[in-house]
Design a protein around this motif. Structure first.
Motif, PDB file in Angstrom:
ATOM      1  N   THR A   7     -30.716  -4.479 -35.966  1.00 39.14           N
ATOM      2  CA  THR A   7     -30.160  -6.011 -36.390  1.00 39.14           C
ATOM      3  C   THR A   7     -30.262  -6.852 -35.475  1.00 39.14           C
ATOM      4  N   GLU A   8     -30.290  -6.406 -34.180  1.00 37.85           N
ATOM      5  CA  GLU A   8     -29.900  -7.206 -32.850  1.00 37.85           C
ATOM      6  C   GLU A   8     -28.924  -8.100 -32.564  1.00 37.85           C
ATOM      7  N   GLY A  15     -32.461 -11.121 -34.254  1.00 36.59           N
ATOM      8  CA  GLY A  15     -32.800 -11.304 -35.520  1.00 36.59           C
ATOM      9  C   GLY A  15     -33.838 -12.473 -35.878  1.00 36.59           C
ATOM     10  N   TYR A  16     -33.766 -12.658 -37.181  1.00 40.08           N
ATOM     11  CA  TYR A  16     -34.975 -13.721 -37.963  1.00 40.08           C
ATOM     12  C   TYR A  16     -33.961 -14.763 -38.625  1.00 40.08           C
ATOM     13  N   ASN A  17     -34.834 -15.725 -39.098  1.00 38.09           N
ATOM     14  CA  ASN A  17     -34.304 -16.768 -39.834  1.00 38.09           C
ATOM     15  C   ASN A  17     -34.414 -16.557 -41.301  1.00 38.09           C
ATOM     16  N   LYS A  44     -38.596 -15.575 -35.827  1.00 44.43           N
ATOM     17  CA  LYS A  44     -37.681 -14.688 -35.452  1.00 44.43           C
ATOM     18  C   LYS A  44     -37.643 -14.443 -33.941  1.00 44.43           C
ATOM     19  N   ALA A  45     -36.824 -13.464 -33.412  1.00 42.93           N
ATOM     20  CA  ALA A  45     -36.789 -13.003 -31.998  1.00 42.93           C
ATOM     21  C   ALA A  45     -37.942 -12.161 -31.810  1.00 42.93           C
ATOM     22  N   ALA A 103     -38.916 -18.433 -28.528  1.00 43.16           N
ATOM     23  CA  ALA A 103     -40.069 -19.196 -28.840  1.00 43.16           C
ATOM     24  C   ALA A 103     -40.766 -18.866 -30.189  1.00 43.16           C
ATOM     25  N   THR A 104     -40.556 -17.716 -30.796  1.00 42.47           N
ATOM     26  CA  THR A 104     -41.145 -17.407 -32.224  1.00 42.47           C
ATOM     27  C   THR A 104     -40.174 -17.658 -33.129  1.00 42.47           C
TER      28      THR A 104
END
Length: 642
Positions: A417-418, A435-437, A504-505, A522-523
């Motif tokens: 899950t980070e 995580g991610y958006n 996302k990271a 950055a991603t």
């Protein structure tokens, strides 16, 4: 190697996360029992219930204990209750203005009154509350739908106005149906003495609105029967399935039909467990834990009880991990780590946490539950939905005899899950995330952090305001609380993070020996940010938190802006220094005055859901870069001021 070992073994030095969507075909429930095992294991005719019969007055006196009179008094306050009508325009208002409260308020008041009257009758057992309960049941049966206006988009016809041609199972209809099922089970004989049509009507409505709808429909997204790669499975799944399971266990006495229904719920709930990372973190945050992992526990407990313990996955590490997340996310003094839509205040339901811990053998959860219970000087009268209320009464003595044991871990690392929490001996508690958006209840917050000093939040995540139509629509990211520039994150070339699974990271790393977390964020930004690399790192020292941004850009069009959200008293009068004072805690954020100039924006909080946590206002401190470098690094150091 299992996640629990990854979290707890100190010799783990380094982990690079590679997968954010971790849907894994575990299918724990289906592997635990096939249809034939379910069918043979079922305890029929409600023999699984561990509670007294309605006529067992001595049993109820013992079961309720000192709470009996309180339940009766509360029920008495509703003996003259005027049942609310949910008007057509109350439903239509959601479509007109986005306001959902107008419909939900009268609906919830009726349901609350009905629950109080039911408990009063169970406590007293003299029939004094029966007529008013019948009134509440009748009002409910006369409603076109039990679903909330905000959820009527689940209708095949869509919209926010209830259709008489189909039935929707959502959180609202499920909550009411489960309560009505308990009422039917316990009070049918009392209703029949008044008029047999009352219970007959109620049983019919429960059949067509819930039992038939569940077995004959599969288009409700929360069921996850038509799940596509990358789609979310959130708290709705265990919550709705648990409500449905209650209805079937309390109403259905045909073994074949009950077995089909129970197995169908198992295949659905398996999707929720499959969707959850092995580390067990709740990506929706602590205030949703009770509706996510907590409802899953309720479901699993009822499944265990209804099959005489023959079907159980409580020994599975992921189930235990999902439970312990709530204890590990507690900062102290009522504050919790709040990413996404979660509130910064909470801690969880001590009774629920204890039962979950007991079922999974988690001393962490049981000790934490006892700790939460010890914070209250007065033993509150158990409330909530019928199942949780009854379970609290059933286990209250066990919890009362449990030793208080809670201490924030040195760190908690959720590698899939980070989420990463780090603490030191000088009162620092740092919560960071990758995580991610496109997480459930997502905010664009990849790489953000919160900092607590001696349990007081200093650099914060604001959370979310009152839900409206806009909150869960294409307009969601027009709301400031959802945007990355209102989290502790950079605007790169004047551009914020973007919503979407692809944002996302990457290269997420945690080193517990160095108390160091980093991620390339950055991603998480769209192409117009022109960023090749932006590594955000956090290093927790003995007396400081060092934050660093190391970056490389393709173009530098606009100055970078580094944002920090805080509350309390903020002073930026000294170049290179930001001073924050909150509830007696003082922190200093140091930055390079030759690189940045600081500004402060006051954010007025006119939404009670936010102001009840933070007060009338919070602040966004922005460090605005003076130059436009294509590469380099920024450093910010946070220390305490004695």
């Amino acid at each position: 190697m299992r996640t629990q070992r990854l979290i707890t073994i100190v010799c783990l030095l380094f982990w690079t996360a590679t997968h954010l969507y971790a849907y894994e075909e575990r299918n724990l429930l289906q592997k635990e029992a096939d249809f034939e095992k379910v069918k043979s294991a079922l305890l029929m005719d409600q023999k699984w219930l561990p509670y007294p019969d309605y006529s067992d007055r001595a049993g109820w006196d013992k079961f309720l204990g000192d709470y009996k009179d309180e339940y009766i008094r509360k029920g008495e306050s509703f003996l003259d209750y005027e049942w609310k009508v949910v008007k057509a325009t109350d439903y239509l208002e959601f479509g007109r203005s986005g306001n959902r409260t107008i419909m939900e308020s009268p609906f919830n008041k009726n349901n609350s009154a009905l629950g109080s009257l039911f408990m009063a009758e169970m406590a007293e057992g003299k029939g004094r509350f029966i007529d008013q309960i019948i009134n509440g049941v009748f009002v409910s049966c006369e409603m076109t739908s039990w679903a909330l206006s905000a959820h009527l988009g689940l209708q095949k016809i869509g919209g926010c106005f209830p259709s008489y041609e189909e039935h929707v199972i959502d959180l609202g209809s499920g909550n009411l149906a489960s309560q009505l099922s308990w009422i039917y089970y316990y009070l049918k004989p009392s209703f029949d003495k008044v008029n047999p049509l009352i219970a007959k009507r109620l049983r019919h409505e429960l059949q067509v609105r819930i039992l038939d709808a569940y077995m004959n429909q599969d288009h409700f997204w929360w069921m996850a029967f038509n799940l596509k790669p990358g789609e979310l499975v959130n708290n709705w799944n265990p919550w709705c399935n648990f409500n449905v399971l209650q209805c079937f266990f309390l109403l259905e006495n045909d073994r074949d039909q009950l077995a089909k229904a129970v197995y169908r719920t198992m295949t659905s709930v398996d999707h929720f467990i499959n969707y959850t990372h092995e580390d067990g973190a709740c990506e929706e945050g602590p205030s949703y834990w009770g509706h996510a992992a907590g409802k899953m526990y309720d479901y699993l407990q009822m499944l265990y009880d209804g099959t005489g313990g023959a079907i159980s996955v409580f020994n599975q590490p992921i189930i235990k991990n999902m439970g312990e997340y709530i204890a590990r996310s507690y900062v102290g003094n009522g504050w919790v780590v709040n990413f996404a839509d979660a509130s910064a205040k909470g801690g969880g339901d001590a009774d629920l946490i204890f039962r979950y811990g007991k079922a999974t053998g988690s001393s962490v959860m049981m000790g934490y539950a006892a700790y939460l219970k010890s914070l209250s000087a007065k033993d509150a009268v158990p409330g909530g939905d019928v199942f949780r209320l009854f379970q609290t009464l059933l286990y209250r003595k066990d919890l009362a005899g449990t030793e208080v044991a809670y201490k924030a871990p040195v760190y908690s690392w959720y590698p899939e899950t980070e989420f990463c929490y780090m603490t030191n001996k000088n009162g620092f508690f740092v919560a960071t995330k990758g995580g991610y958006n496109n997480e459930s209840h997502n905010h664009n917050d990849v790489g953000t952090f919160s900092l607590y000093l001696n349990t007081t939040p200093v650099f914060i995540d604001a959370g979310v305001g009152t839900y409206t139509r806009q909150t869960f629509s294409s307009e969601r990211y027009s709301i400031w609380t959802m945007q990355s520039q209102y989290h502790n994150l950079p605007l790169i070339n004047g551009v914020p993070e973007q919503f979407g699974s692809e944002y996302k990271a990457t290269d997420v790393q945690f080193d517990p020996k160095r108390m160091y977390f980093s991620a390339n964020i950055a991603t998480a930004y769209p192409a117009e940010a022109n960023v090749k690399k932006w590594v955000r790192s956090y290093r927790l020292g003995k007396n400081s938190l060092k934050i660093e941004d190391s970056f490389s850009l393709d173009k530098a069009d606009r100055p970078n802006q580094i944002n920090f959200l805080t509350w309390g008293k903020v002073d930026i009068s000294v170049p290179g220094i930001v001073t924050v004072e909150v509830n007696g805690e003082k922190a200093r954020l140091a930055y390079d005055k030759d690189v940045f100039v600081s500004t402060v924006k006051t954010i007025r909080l006119d939404d009670l859901r936010l102001s009840n946590v933070w007060g009338e206002q919070i602040y966004r401190v922005s460090l605005n870069a003076k130059k436009l470098p294509l590469s380099g690094s920024y450093t910010y150091t946070i220390t305490t001021i004695k």
